[in-house]
Design a protein around this motif. Structure first.
Motif, PDB file in Angstrom:
ATOM      1  N   ASP A 265       0.826  -1.203   0.000  1.00  0.00           N
ATOM      2  CA  ASP A 265       0.000   0.000   0.000  1.00  0.00           C
ATOM      3  C   ASP A 265       0.863   1.256   0.000  1.00  0.00           C
ATOM      4  OD1 ASP A 265      -2.440  -1.348   0.030  1.00  0.00           O
ATOM      5  OD2 ASP A 265      -2.386  -1.561   2.203  1.00  0.00           O
ATOM      6  N   ARG A 266       1.956   1.208   0.713  1.00  0.00           N
ATOM      7  CA  ARG A 266       2.855   2.360   0.749  1.00  0.00           C
ATOM      8  C   ARG A 266       3.546   2.573  -0.593  1.00  0.00           C
ATOM      9  NH1 ARG A 266       4.572   1.416   6.949  1.00  0.00           N
ATOM     10  NH2 ARG A 266       2.629   2.299   7.698  1.00  0.00           N
ATOM     11  N   MET A 267       3.897   1.487  -1.257  1.00  0.00           N
ATOM     12  CA  MET A 267       4.493   1.618  -2.597  1.00  0.00           C
ATOM     13  C   MET A 267       3.480   2.194  -3.582  1.00  0.00           C
ATOM     14  SD  MET A 267       6.911  -1.707  -3.137  1.00  0.00           S
ATOM     15  CE  MET A 267       7.112  -1.318  -4.844  1.00  0.00           C
ATOM     16  N   LEU A 268       2.219   1.762  -3.478  1.00  0.00           N
ATOM     17  CA  LEU A 268       1.179   2.298  -4.341  1.00  0.00           C
ATOM     18  C   LEU A 268       0.971   3.780  -4.073  1.00  0.00           C
ATOM     19  CD1 LEU A 268      -1.111   1.833  -6.389  1.00  0.00           C
ATOM     20  CD2 LEU A 268      -2.575   1.330  -4.427  1.00  0.00           C
ATOM     21  N   GLY A 269       0.978   4.174  -2.815  1.00  0.00           N
ATOM     22  CA  GLY A 269       0.845   5.580  -2.469  1.00  0.00           C
ATOM     23  C   GLY A 269       1.995   6.405  -3.006  1.00  0.00           C
ATOM     24  N   PHE A 270       3.203   5.871  -2.923  1.00  0.00           N
ATOM     25  CA  PHE A 270       4.359   6.573  -3.477  1.00  0.00           C
ATOM     26  C   PHE A 270       4.250   6.689  -4.986  1.00  0.00           C
ATOM     27  CE2 PHE A 270       8.789   6.675  -5.012  1.00  0.00           C
ATOM     28  CZ  PHE A 270       9.179   7.859  -4.408  1.00  0.00           C
ATOM     29  N   ALA A 271       3.744   5.633  -5.621  1.00  0.00           N
ATOM     30  CA  ALA A 271       3.561   5.669  -7.075  1.00  0.00           C
ATOM     31  C   ALA A 271       2.479   6.675  -7.473  1.00  0.00           C
ATOM     32  CB  ALA A 271       3.204   4.280  -7.589  1.00  0.00           C
ATOM     33  N   LEU A 272       1.510   6.929  -6.607  1.00  0.00           N
ATOM     34  CA  LEU A 272       0.497   7.950  -6.874  1.00  0.00           C
ATOM     35  C   LEU A 272       1.025   9.353  -6.582  1.00  0.00           C
ATOM     36  CD1 LEU A 272      -2.682   6.343  -5.285  1.00  0.00           C
ATOM     37  CD2 LEU A 272      -2.286   6.770  -7.699  1.00  0.00           C
ATOM     38  N   PHE A 273       1.848   9.481  -5.561  1.00  0.00           N
ATOM     39  CA  PHE A 273       2.322  10.780  -5.097  1.00  0.00           C
ATOM     40  C   PHE A 273       3.428  11.350  -5.979  1.00  0.00           C
ATOM     41  CE2 PHE A 273       5.043  13.271  -2.158  1.00  0.00           C
ATOM     42  CZ  PHE A 273       4.123  14.259  -1.847  1.00  0.00           C
ATOM     43  N   SER A 274       4.316  10.504  -6.442  1.00  0.00           N
ATOM     44  CA  SER A 274       5.497  10.947  -7.172  1.00  0.00           C
ATOM     45  C   SER A 274       5.182  11.715  -8.464  1.00  0.00           C
ATOM     46  CB  SER A 274       6.403   9.750  -7.450  1.00  0.00           C
ATOM     47  OG  SER A 274       7.582  10.152  -8.062  1.00  0.00           O
ATOM     48  N   PRO A 275       4.313  11.220  -9.346  1.00  0.00           N
ATOM     49  CA  PRO A 275       4.040  11.994 -10.575  1.00  0.00           C
ATOM     50  C   PRO A 275       3.362  13.334 -10.301  1.00  0.00           C
ATOM     51  CG  PRO A 275       3.188   9.775 -10.796  1.00  0.00           C
ATOM     52  CD  PRO A 275       3.657   9.922  -9.405  1.00  0.00           C
ATOM     53  N   LYS A 276       2.572  13.384  -9.256  1.00  0.00           N
ATOM     54  CA  LYS A 276       1.912  14.646  -8.932  1.00  0.00           C
ATOM     55  C   LYS A 276       2.907  15.690  -8.441  1.00  0.00           C
ATOM     56  CE  LYS A 276      -2.504  12.496  -8.082  1.00  0.00           C
ATOM     57  NZ  LYS A 276      -2.107  11.239  -8.671  1.00  0.00           N
ATOM     58  N   VAL A 277       3.932  15.245  -7.747  1.00  0.00           N
ATOM     59  CA  VAL A 277       4.988  16.168  -7.318  1.00  0.00           C
ATOM     60  C   VAL A 277       5.765  16.673  -8.535  1.00  0.00           C
ATOM     61  CG1 VAL A 277       7.153  16.328  -6.027  1.00  0.00           C
ATOM     62  CG2 VAL A 277       5.184  15.211  -5.012  1.00  0.00           C
ATOM     63  N   ILE A 278       5.993  15.807  -9.497  1.00  0.00           N
ATOM     64  CA  ILE A 278       6.698  16.206 -10.717  1.00  0.00           C
ATOM     65  C   ILE A 278       5.887  17.254 -11.478  1.00  0.00           C
ATOM     66  CG2 ILE A 278       7.511  15.384 -12.961  1.00  0.00           C
ATOM     67  CD1 ILE A 278       8.100  12.699 -11.531  1.00  0.00           C
ATOM     68  N   VAL A 279       4.588  17.012 -11.633  1.00  0.00           N
ATOM     69  CA  VAL A 279       3.731  17.972 -12.332  1.00  0.00           C
ATOM     70  C   VAL A 279       3.659  19.290 -11.560  1.00  0.00           C
ATOM     71  CG1 VAL A 279       1.349  18.420 -13.059  1.00  0.00           C
ATOM     72  CG2 VAL A 279       2.387  16.213 -13.517  1.00  0.00           C
ATOM     73  N   ALA A 280       3.556  19.203 -10.232  1.00  0.00           N
ATOM     74  CA  ALA A 280       3.510  20.425  -9.420  1.00  0.00           C
ATOM     75  C   ALA A 280       4.804  21.213  -9.548  1.00  0.00           C
ATOM     76  CB  ALA A 280       3.236  20.069  -7.964  1.00  0.00           C
ATOM     77  N   THR A 281       5.931  20.528  -9.612  1.00  0.00           N
ATOM     78  CA  THR A 281       7.211  21.212  -9.769  1.00  0.00           C
ATOM     79  C   THR A 281       7.282  21.945 -11.107  1.00  0.00           C
ATOM     80  OG1 THR A 281       8.263  19.503  -8.427  1.00  0.00           O
ATOM     81  CG2 THR A 281       9.707  20.900  -9.723  1.00  0.00           C
ATOM     82  N   VAL A 282       6.819  21.302 -12.161  1.00  0.00           N
ATOM     83  CA  VAL A 282       6.812  21.959 -13.469  1.00  0.00           C
ATOM     84  C   VAL A 282       5.869  23.155 -13.464  1.00  0.00           C
ATOM     85  CG1 VAL A 282       6.197  21.651 -15.903  1.00  0.00           C
ATOM     86  CG2 VAL A 282       7.514  19.899 -14.730  1.00  0.00           C
ATOM     87  N   LEU A 283       4.701  23.006 -12.836  1.00  0.00           N
ATOM     88  CA  LEU A 283       3.760  24.123 -12.774  1.00  0.00           C
ATOM     89  C   LEU A 283       4.317  25.291 -11.970  1.00  0.00           C
ATOM     90  CD1 LEU A 283       0.346  22.319 -12.368  1.00  0.00           C
ATOM     91  CD2 LEU A 283       1.086  23.732 -14.271  1.00  0.00           C
ATOM     92  N   ILE A 284       5.006  24.994 -10.875  1.00  0.00           N
ATOM     93  CA  ILE A 284       5.637  26.061 -10.097  1.00  0.00           C
ATOM     94  C   ILE A 284       6.684  26.771 -10.948  1.00  0.00           C
ATOM     95  CG2 ILE A 284       7.159  26.515  -8.133  1.00  0.00           C
ATOM     96  CD1 ILE A 284       5.590  24.318  -6.635  1.00  0.00           C
ATOM     97  N   GLY A 285       7.440  26.003 -11.727  1.00  0.00           N
ATOM     98  CA  GLY A 285       8.417  26.605 -12.631  1.00  0.00           C
ATOM     99  C   GLY A 285       7.771  27.508 -13.664  1.00  0.00           C
ATOM    100  N   ILE A 286       6.588  27.105 -14.159  1.00  0.00           N
ATOM    101  CA  ILE A 286       5.873  27.945 -15.126  1.00  0.00           C
ATOM    102  C   ILE A 286       5.361  29.213 -14.456  1.00  0.00           C
ATOM    103  CG2 ILE A 286       3.762  28.060 -16.526  1.00  0.00           C
ATOM    104  CD1 ILE A 286       4.245  25.087 -17.181  1.00  0.00           C
ATOM    105  N   ILE A 287       4.845  29.067 -13.242  1.00  0.00           N
ATOM    106  CA  ILE A 287       4.273  30.228 -12.545  1.00  0.00           C
ATOM    107  C   ILE A 287       5.351  31.255 -12.209  1.00  0.00           C
ATOM    108  CG2 ILE A 287       3.168  30.955 -10.392  1.00  0.00           C
ATOM    109  CD1 ILE A 287       1.532  28.340 -10.553  1.00  0.00           C
ATOM    110  N   ILE A 288       6.503  30.789 -11.708  1.00  0.00           N
ATOM    111  CA  ILE A 288       7.555  31.743 -11.323  1.00  0.00           C
ATOM    112  C   ILE A 288       8.519  32.042 -12.462  1.00  0.00           C
ATOM    113  CG2 ILE A 288       7.402  31.136  -8.890  1.00  0.00           C
ATOM    114  CD1 ILE A 288      10.012  29.566  -9.207  1.00  0.00           C
ATOM    115  N   ASN A 289       8.268  31.423 -13.632  1.00  0.00           N
ATOM    116  CA  ASN A 289       9.053  31.677 -14.844  1.00  0.00           C
ATOM    117  C   ASN A 289      10.532  31.315 -14.668  1.00  0.00           C
ATOM    118  OD1 ASN A 289       9.317  32.354 -17.491  1.00  0.00           O
ATOM    119  ND2 ASN A 289       9.501  34.546 -17.138  1.00  0.00           N
ATOM    120  N   ARG A 290      10.777  30.113 -14.150  1.00  0.00           N
ATOM    121  CA  ARG A 290      12.136  29.594 -13.988  1.00  0.00           C
ATOM    122  C   ARG A 290      12.233  28.246 -14.711  1.00  0.00           C
ATOM    123  NH1 ARG A 290      13.361  34.174 -12.672  1.00  0.00           N
ATOM    124  NH2 ARG A 290      13.578  34.836 -10.527  1.00  0.00           N
ATOM    125  N   THR A 291      13.138  28.159 -15.673  1.00  0.00           N
ATOM    126  CA  THR A 291      13.247  26.929 -16.461  1.00  0.00           C
ATOM    127  C   THR A 291      14.002  25.825 -15.741  1.00  0.00           C
ATOM    128  OG1 THR A 291      15.212  27.782 -17.559  1.00  0.00           O
ATOM    129  CG2 THR A 291      13.095  28.168 -18.632  1.00  0.00           C
TER     130      THR A 291
END
Length: 86
Positions: free
Chosen positions: A30-56
């Motif tokens: 269950d913890r591995m499944l949760g990590f597999a769900l959490f990890s891509p969302k962190v990646i997308v959030a990081t890219v979105l933060i980069g877009i918002i603050i305009n840092r490549t």
């Protein structure tokens, strides 16, 4: 609130479900499944933060996190498969 900020808020809200599964999962699977769900969302959030603050360089951070997340998942699976021996 513009579109990027709204999407970021939704992604952060959805990532809570994966984080709850990681922290509260009764089994290691269950913890591995949760990590597999959490990890891509962190990646997308990081890219979105980069877009918002305009840092490549945030895209590079997201790529590194993706690679580390993949390696982490492989190491946890290997740990469980060998019953504690890495």
């Amino acid at each position: 609130m513009d579109f990027d900020s709204t999407v970021l808020a939704i992604i952060i809200g959805l990532s809570v479900f994966g984080l709850v599964r990681v922290l509260d999962g009764p089994t290691i699977w269950d913890r591995m499944l949760g990590f597999a769900l959490f990890s891509p969302k962190v990646i997308v959030a990081t890219v979105l933060i980069g877009i918002i603050i305009n840092r490549t360089y945030m895209i590079d951070v997201a790529i590194i996190y993706g690679v580390l997340g993949f390696i982490g998942t492989i190491m946890i699976a290997r740990f469980v498969e060998r019953k504690g021996d890495v």
